[in-house]
Enzyme design. Structure first.
Site, PDB file in Angstrom:
ATOM      1  N   ASP A  60       0.853  -1.203   0.000  1.00  0.00           N
ATOM      2  CA  ASP A  60       0.000   0.000   0.000  1.00  0.00           C
ATOM      3  C   ASP A  60       0.880   1.241   0.000  1.00  0.00           C
ATOM      4  OD1 ASP A  60      -3.070   0.825   0.847  1.00  0.00           O
ATOM      5  OD2 ASP A  60      -1.552   2.238   1.578  1.00  0.00           O
TER       6      ASP A  60
ATOM      7  N   GLU B 143      -4.894   2.289  -4.334  1.00  0.00           N
ATOM      8  CA  GLU B 143      -3.438   2.446  -4.278  1.00  0.00           C
ATOM      9  C   GLU B 143      -2.821   1.277  -3.508  1.00  0.00           C
ATOM     10  OE1 GLU B 143      -4.671   3.041  -0.793  1.00  0.00           O
ATOM     11  OE2 GLU B 143      -2.723   4.053  -0.618  1.00  0.00           O
TER      12      GLU B 143
ATOM     13  N   ASN C 273      -2.391  13.104  -3.640  1.00  0.00           N
ATOM     14  CA  ASN C 273      -3.569  13.553  -4.411  1.00  0.00           C
ATOM     15  C   ASN C 273      -3.930  14.989  -4.047  1.00  0.00           C
ATOM     16  OD1 ASN C 273      -4.341  11.505  -6.118  1.00  0.00           O
ATOM     17  ND2 ASN C 273      -5.592  10.460  -4.574  1.00  0.00           N
TER      18      ASN C 273
ATOM     19  N   ASP D  20      -2.329   9.408 -10.133  1.00  0.00           N
ATOM     20  CA  ASP D  20      -2.439   8.270 -11.075  1.00  0.00           C
ATOM     21  C   ASP D  20      -1.070   7.884 -11.620  1.00  0.00           C
ATOM     22  OD1 ASP D  20      -5.091   8.111 -10.752  1.00  0.00           O
ATOM     23  OD2 ASP D  20      -5.665   8.854 -12.734  1.00  0.00           O
TER      24      ASP D  20
HETATM   25  P1  GH3 Z   1      -1.900   5.343   4.398  1.00  0.00           P
HETATM   26  O1  GH3 Z   1      -0.454   5.650   4.459  1.00  0.00           O
HETATM   27  O2  GH3 Z   1      -2.496   4.986   5.705  1.00  0.00           O
HETATM   28  O3  GH3 Z   1      -2.183   4.283   3.383  1.00  0.00           O
HETATM   29  O4  GH3 Z   1      -2.610   6.632   3.925  1.00  0.00           O
HETATM   30  P2  GH3 Z   1      -3.253   6.922   2.531  1.00  0.00           P
HETATM   31  O5  GH3 Z   1      -3.446   8.379   2.405  1.00  0.00           O
HETATM   32  O6  GH3 Z   1      -2.486   6.271   1.444  1.00  0.00           O
HETATM   33  O7  GH3 Z   1      -4.600   6.126   2.683  1.00  0.00           O
HETATM   34  P3  GH3 Z   1      -6.063   6.450   2.443  1.00  0.00           P
HETATM   35  O8  GH3 Z   1      -6.803   5.144   2.370  1.00  0.00           O
HETATM   36  O9  GH3 Z   1      -6.549   7.445   3.457  1.00  0.00           O
HETATM   37  O10 GH3 Z   1      -6.115   7.135   1.031  1.00  0.00           O
HETATM   38  C1  GH3 Z   1      -6.036   6.448  -0.161  1.00  0.00           C
HETATM   39  C2  GH3 Z   1      -6.328   7.454  -1.196  1.00  0.00           C
HETATM   40  O11 GH3 Z   1      -6.058   6.922  -2.495  1.00  0.00           O
HETATM   41  C3  GH3 Z   1      -7.762   7.874  -1.221  1.00  0.00           C
HETATM   42  C4  GH3 Z   1      -8.187   7.870  -2.679  1.00  0.00           C
HETATM   43  O12 GH3 Z   1      -8.714   9.096  -3.073  1.00  0.00           O
HETATM   44  C5  GH3 Z   1      -6.881   7.634  -3.380  1.00  0.00           C
HETATM   45  N1  GH3 Z   1      -7.083   6.840  -4.541  1.00  0.00           N
HETATM   46  C6  GH3 Z   1      -7.676   5.601  -4.644  1.00  0.00           C
HETATM   47  N2  GH3 Z   1      -7.648   5.195  -5.911  1.00  0.00           N
HETATM   48  C7  GH3 Z   1      -7.059   6.149  -6.656  1.00  0.00           C
HETATM   49  C8  GH3 Z   1      -6.740   6.309  -8.034  1.00  0.00           C
HETATM   50  O13 GH3 Z   1      -7.004   5.462  -8.854  1.00  0.00           O
HETATM   51  N3  GH3 Z   1      -6.103   7.436  -8.417  1.00  0.00           N
HETATM   52  C9  GH3 Z   1      -5.782   8.401  -7.550  1.00  0.00           C
HETATM   53  N4  GH3 Z   1      -5.149   9.480  -7.995  1.00  0.00           N
HETATM   54  N5  GH3 Z   1      -6.079   8.299  -6.252  1.00  0.00           N
HETATM   55  C10 GH3 Z   1      -6.692   7.207  -5.795  1.00  0.00           C
HETATM   56 MG    MG Z   2      -2.307   4.155   1.316  1.00  0.00          MG
END
Ligand code: GH3
Ligand code: MG
Length: 468
Positions: free
Chosen positions: A329, A372, A337, A346
């Site tokens: 992860d 992600e 983002n 992305d």
């Molecule tokens: P942690 O270190 O605990 O994993 O924190 P994090 O910010 O990575 O985790 P969190 O689950 O809070 O956020 C994941 C984010 O990933 C939220 C979502 O908007 C973003 N995300 C999910 N899929 C995609 C994607 O396909 N593209 C983009 N740009 N962002 C994405």
């Molecule tokens: Mg994450």
């Protein structure tokens, strides 16, 4: 001259005409004797008329019997054989007939040069043509079955090639298909170095001109290259097309005997008809790939990944082999983002996927498990093997600096590992759950680390291992 028909049997007509001749002879004979010099009062008597009449009838009868004995058996044989074939065709049991006929048992011996001999010869020729066309039809039926049952390209090509070799005097062959602009061998049998076929001039020419190439190799000419495991006498290169587009080629080589009509006919039929099936198989594999692959990263999507995991995990249990799951992860991805926008986010996901793909071995599976989050299925890897691989990924991600508008973004990943059979699991979901728990601990333990399920935090010095 043709006499009028009296009944619906030619032989009965013949008999009646013979009897008429007998009557005529019986009436004319006494007068003939008078003309010859006998006394009229001796031969033109009722008794003599009766005797002449009986003699005429007997001659007529004997002639009829002789004709029946000489001609009838031949016609009867011809009609019986024809009837047999007709019955076989009608009851769809012609296969049984052809079995006998292949050994010459249906043929008729030609013993005369007259109309009966001509009929017998014509019957033999018709039978030969019928058996050959039936054989082609039978092989084509099997070929159609292969085409309709196989959407997998290499299976389709393999089975078609086997059928061609079984049913013709080809002894070796190969199917070549153009994929993404390159000519590839998708099936080969009896060819010495199939991989070299795409570079062959003759094949290139055949594809360019869309024309069959047939090369005869008589015994007395010296061959400078070796194509097959045996010395071929003829080589065919048939283009394979679909709707005017060349899809590839069929290469086939005969052994000691040159191609007969049947072989030639089947080679053409196969190469002409397989275009549609190859095209369908190629579209199918494209769609299958599209359905299995994640559009952004090119790794497998979650739906396909979970199906694969289910199958692979059952195999690992059955065969008692190692399998390790790694849940990867991206750390603090939300802030990437938020700070740089989703498009940059992305790109980061894409680059991390590329790093993971380049690090794993062929046969290992990479799945985009969540937005992600990636799942790796590492076959045959112990927990320690998987740990080392994931450490390499972790370091490489950390060392890769993502550039965006003169700003450098550093990204890290956290990894959770669960290994089977080190960690007992009843099904694949239980193992995923354990990898997830290890990932959670990795996050809790400060991120940017690889955590094995069931190992104490900081138990091992350098790496950040955590007990879950
Ligand atoms: P942690 O270190 O605990 O994993 O924190 P994090 O910010 O990575 O985790 P969190 O689950 O809070 O956020 C994941 C984010 O990933 C939220 C979502 O908007 C973003 N995300 C999910 N899929 C995609 C994607 O396909 N593209 C983009 N740009 N962002 C994405
Ligand atoms: Mg994450």
């Amino acid at each position: 001259m043709q006499l009028p028909r009296l009944t619906n049997s030619i032989f009965l007509d013949q008999f009646l005409f013979m009897q008429l001749i007998g009557v005529f002879i019986g009436l004319a004979f006494p007068h003939f004797l008078v003309w010859y010099g006998f006394h009229a009062e001796e031969v033109l008597t009722i008794d003599f008329y009766i005797v002449s009449q009986v003699a005429g009838q007997i001659v007529g009868l004997i002639s009829f019997l002789l004709i029946s004995m000489v001609i009838r058996p031949h016609l009867k044989l011809l009609s019986n054989k024809m009837q047999d074939i007709a019955n076989g065709l009608q009851s769809k049991s012609f296969d049984d007939h052809t079995l006998n006929c292949e050994e010459g048992m249906c043929q008729i011996e030609v013993s005369s040069n007259d109309e009966i001999g001509v009929s017998a010869r014509a019957y033999n020729q018709l039978l030969d043509a019928l058996i050959k066309s039936h054989e082609v039809e039978r092989v084509f039926g099997r070929f159609s079955k292969i085409m309709s049952e196989n959407l997998d390209l290499s299976k389709l090509a393999d089975e078609t090639l086997s059928l061609l070799i079984q049913t013709t005097n080809f002894e070796a062959g190969a199917f070549l298909v153009i994929r993404q602009g390159t000519l590839n061998v998708i099936a080969s049998q009896g060819i010495l170095d199939p991989e070299s076929l795409p570079d062959h001039d003759v094949i290139e020419k055949c594809l360019k001109e869309i024309k069959t190439k047939r090369i005869s190799l008589p015994d007395n000419i010296e061959l400078d290259g070796v194509l097959t495991h045996f010395r071929p006498s003829e080589i065919f290169v048939e283009p394979i097309e679909f709707k005017g587009t060349v899809l590839g080629a069929l290469v086939a080589a005969t052994g000691a005997y040159a191609a007969d009509d049947h072989t030639e006919q089947l080679a053409q039929l196969f190469s002409r008809s397989i275009g549609l099936a190859i095209n369908n198989a190629m579209i199918h594999s494209k769609f299958q790939k599209l359905a299995a692959v994640d559009g952004l990263t090119g790794v497998y999507n979650r739906r396909f990944g979970m199906e694969r995991l289910k199958e692979d995990f059952s195999r690992a249990i059955r065969e008692q082999t190692n399998m390790t799951l790694a849940m990867i992860d991206i750390d603090h991805f939300k802030s990437i983002n938020d700070n740089y926008g989703h498009l940059v986010g992305d790109r980061v996901i894409k680059m991390i996927a590329a790093i993971i793909k380049n690090t794993v071995r062929e046969g290992d599976i990479v799945v985009r498990y969540g937005g992600e989050e990636f799942l790796m299925i590492l076959h045959g890897a112990s927990c320690q093997n998987a740990f080392n691989i994931c450490e390499r990924i972790r370091h490489q991600v950390k060392d890769t600096l993502f550039q965006e508008n003169n700003q450098v973004i550093q990204v890290t990943v956290s990894v959770g590992l669960a290994a089977y059979p080190e960690q007992p699991a009843g099904d694949e979901m239980e193992l995923i759950h354990k990898a997830d728990q290890a990932l959670y601990q990795s996050k809790e333990g400060g991120r940017d680390q690889v955590v094995k399920f069931g190992v104490l935090v900081n138990e091992v010095e350098d790496s950040s291992e955590v007990l879950v």
